[in-house]
Design an enzyme around this catalytic site. Structure first.
Site, PDB file in Angstrom:
ATOM      1  CE  LYS A 172      -1.073   1.761   4.320  1.00  0.00           C
ATOM      2  NZ  LYS A 172       0.486   2.193   5.089  1.00  0.00           N
ATOM      3  CG  HIS A 202       2.644  -4.346   7.904  1.00  0.00           C
ATOM      4  ND1 HIS A 202       1.614  -2.764   8.093  1.00  0.00           N
ATOM      5  CD2 HIS A 202       2.996  -3.608   9.283  1.00  0.00           C
ATOM      6  CE1 HIS A 202       1.455  -2.304   9.138  1.00  0.00           C
ATOM      7  NE2 HIS A 202       2.402  -2.701  10.193  1.00  0.00           N
ATOM      8  CD  GLU A 240       0.711   4.708  14.183  1.00  0.00           C
ATOM      9  OE1 GLU A 240       1.950   4.344  13.653  1.00  0.00           O
ATOM     10  OE2 GLU A 240       0.131   4.842  13.560  1.00  0.00           O
ATOM     11  CG  ASP A 259      -1.152   5.773   6.960  1.00  0.00           C
ATOM     12  OD1 ASP A 259      -0.467   4.822   5.577  1.00  0.00           O
ATOM     13  OD2 ASP A 259      -0.463   5.541   7.969  1.00  0.00           O
ATOM     14  CG  HIS A 264      -2.651  -1.438   8.256  1.00  0.00           C
ATOM     15  ND1 HIS A 264      -2.031  -2.150   7.113  1.00  0.00           N
ATOM     16  CD2 HIS A 264      -2.077  -0.478   8.819  1.00  0.00           C
ATOM     17  CE1 HIS A 264      -1.077  -1.848   7.195  1.00  0.00           C
ATOM     18  NE2 HIS A 264      -1.244  -0.984   7.630  1.00  0.00           N
ATOM     19  CE  LYS A 364       1.153   8.156  11.271  1.00  0.00           C
ATOM     20  NZ  LYS A 364       1.024   7.044  11.452  1.00  0.00           N
TER      21      LYS A 364
HETATM   22  C1  BG6 Z   1       1.280   1.472   8.398  1.00  0.00           C
HETATM   23  C2  BG6 Z   1       1.630   3.109   7.983  1.00  0.00           C
HETATM   24  O1  BG6 Z   1       1.099   1.161   7.019  1.00  0.00           O
HETATM   25  O2  BG6 Z   1       1.459   1.147   8.986  1.00  0.00           O
HETATM   26  C3  BG6 Z   1       2.083   3.511   8.976  1.00  0.00           C
HETATM   27  O3  BG6 Z   1       1.385   2.936   6.892  1.00  0.00           O
HETATM   28  C4  BG6 Z   1       1.951   3.508  10.483  1.00  0.00           C
HETATM   29  O4  BG6 Z   1       1.916   5.456   8.931  1.00  0.00           O
HETATM   30  C5  BG6 Z   1       2.076   2.053  10.516  1.00  0.00           C
HETATM   31  O5  BG6 Z   1       3.168   3.989  11.600  1.00  0.00           O
HETATM   32  C6  BG6 Z   1       1.728   1.590  11.462  1.00  0.00           C
HETATM   33  O6  BG6 Z   1       2.621  -0.516  12.210  1.00  0.00           O
HETATM   34  P1  BG6 Z   1       2.351  -0.512  13.154  1.00  0.00           P
HETATM   35  O7  BG6 Z   1       3.638  -1.862  12.875  1.00  0.00           O
HETATM   36  O8  BG6 Z   1       3.725   0.273  13.772  1.00  0.00           O
HETATM   37  O9  BG6 Z   1       0.986  -1.129  13.542  1.00  0.00           O
END
Ligand code: BG6
Length: 510
Positions: A172, A202, A240, A259, A264, A364
């Site tokens: 993405k 991911h 986050e 994002d 996710h 964020k």
């Molecule tokens: C990513 C986003 O896909 O996921 C980021 O682009 C974000 O902005 C991140 O910080 C968060 O991933 P994780 O694994 O740290 O929760």
């Protein structure tokens, strides 16, 4: 990281075992941030776990001036710096280093992929990779379509290949709205069949996200509860503390909805709410997800204010550190209205979930880093005097950082009276299992090599999730609803609290 060499989880579908076939793993953007931070360390961990095939080569492809030994040195530095602190010396490292090669992108745009093709053919002949080749596009998404086309022109793409297999791995953002996502799918499918395209989300590689299916379908007590008869509401939170981490340019054209929510969060929602797939094969799991996505109640653009809310952080401090306002971040437009916080309330139009609100909340620079799915059950008829708590059981799946599952239920307060009070029953990965949790990229890279698409969103799923977000995006882009502000280190704008309180509910305190 401790590597457990005793298990060999090579698989087809989610569970069946199978060995990885020899292949060449080409990384477009082989010297970039994603390669250095995630891909090369994940590949090395797979090597340490003996999970890579015998005939295997990694070819970094990028514009930096470098040769094979320079690339090996760069990989060594990158992997040594990775937080898992695996040893990068000795025979094991040397074996891995020998499988690393580098091809510099040619300046000649007409023939830029000729050098890569030559190297791939030479390695194929030398190592015996049987024509199998995977192309990982760790490059900006606007170059995905032209790269797929370029691979087609030099006969490296999938759909005109006559020997071995070809795969394309992309990550993405896959489009910026429904229309562009459809166009991207079409462009990639001109050169690779859908079965050859692996779209990485991911979150689906995270151990705790995969455990959602196990928790639901391997335990008799869970499924009977997951429906409108018993569930009052579901809250999915991805909070986050981090800001933009040098990605202002990307983020400002994206925002929290694109994002995090479109991919996710909706993926997690589908795993917790979809019907039982008839098997664990990739097709069946993906079919169950798409059925769920399509039953999410469509949002009308004119009513977006009723079901969604957006926010942006101001300047302030977080964990004692002063941080700038979003609009003062590097590469962000000073008058930007991009959201760094988003809340959605979705409903699922099927009998199982009728009337159950699913709240999504992400942002964020929030108070805490935590990803959780909280399922609050309905209030039972009170029989006992209550010493505290709401009387609602909560099943919480803690995706990160304290991976585990907890259940809040009522217990009798010790004493002569029948008073009840909420208590918690906790399962924690860290204490229950001695093994470490593998990095999401390890699982996803291995599955792509194995040809297991279960954990990769299919084209129809990416389009269905964009279709859910599109009206909200349009309303937000047109500034049809307010953009609220919040202080770093808080839980978002005050209005987000009022948003849920209007429904007689509260956000879970995390
Ligand atoms: C990513 C986003 O896909 O996921 C980021 O682009 C974000 O902005 C991140 O910080 C968060 O991933 P994780 O694994 O740290 O929760």
């Amino acid at each position: 990281m401790s590597v457990d060499l005793s298990i060999n989880p090579l698989r087809k579908g989610l569970i069946r075992e199978r060995a990885a076939e020899p292949c060449i793993f080409v990384i477009f953007g082989g010297t970039g941030d994603l390669s250095r931070r995630k891909l090369l360390p994940a590949l090395y961990h797979l090597h340490l776990s003996n999970l890579l095939p015998r005939g295997f080569a990694i070819v970094g492809y990028a514009s930096s001036e470098m040769d094979d030994s320079g690339y090996r040195e760069m990989a060594h530095q990158a992997i040594s710096k990775s937080p898992t602190h695996v040893p990068t010396e000795g025979k094991t490292w040397d074996q891995f280093a020998e499988s690393l090669y580098y091809v510099k992108r040619s300046e000649d745009t007409e023939h830029s992929l000729d050098g890569l093709k030559q190297r791939v053919n030479d390695l194929d002949a030398a190592i015996g990779t049987e024509g199998n080749c995977l192309f990982y596009l760790a490059i900006p998404p606007f170059r995905f379509a032209e790269t797929a086309e370029g691979l087609g022109e030099v006969s490296l793409a999938g759909n005109n290949n006559t020997r071995g297999w070809r795969k394309l791995v992309v990550e993405k953002p896959l489009g910026e709205d429904l229309e562009s996502a459809k166009a991207l799918n079409r462009d990639m499918q001109r050169f690779f069949d859908e079965e050859q395209i692996y779209r990485i989300d991911h979150y689906l590689g995270k151990e705790t996200v995969q455990n959602i299916l196990v928790f639901r379908f391997a335990n008799e007590f869970v499924e009977p509860l997951l429906n409108a008869e018993h569930v009052d509401n579901i809250q999915i939170t991805v909070a986050e503390t981090l800001g933009l981490e040098g990605r202002g340019g990307y983020y400002d054209s994206s925002g929290a909805l694109r994002d995090i929510v479109q991919n996710h969060m909706l993926q997690m929602l589908s795993l917790i709410c979809m019907n039982r797939p008839h098997s664990l094969d990739a097709g069946a799991v993906r079919d169950a997800k798409i059925e769920l996505f399509r039953s999410i109640h469509p949002v009308e653009q004119s009513k977006v204010g009723d079901i969604a809310l957006r926010g942006q952080y101001t300047s302030g401090s977080i964990s004692g550190e002063d941080v700038p306002a979003y609009t003062q971040e590097k590469d962000v437009a000073p008058n930007s209205t991009t959201e760094t916080f988003a809340v959605l309330k979705l409903f699922i139009d099927n009998p199982r979930w009728k009337g159950v609100p699913i709240y999504l909340r992400t942002g964020k620079r929030l108070a805490k880093r935590v990803t959780e799915i909280g399922i609050t059950l309905k209030k039972p008829t009170e029989m006992f005097p209550r010493a505290g708590g709401s009387g609602q059981n909560v099943l919480a799946l803690n995706i990160q950082p304290d991976e585990g599952i907890s259940m809040r239920f009522d217990a009798k307060v010790p004493g002569l009276a029948y008073q009840v009070q909420p208590v918690r029953m906790d399962f924690k990965y860290g204490t229950a299992f001695a093994t470490s949790v593998p990095e999401a990229y390890e699982r996803l890279i291995l599955d792509a090599i194995l040809g297991d698409q279960s954990l990769f969103p299919r084209a129809d799923a990416t389009e269905a999730t964009w279709a859910i977000c599109d009206p909200i995006l349009k309303a937000w882009l047109a500034n049809q609803v307010p953009l609220y502000t919040y202080k770093p280190g808080s839980w978002g704008p005050r209005e987000a609290m009022e948003f849920i309180e209007r429904d007689g509910r509260r956000w879970r305190r995390l």
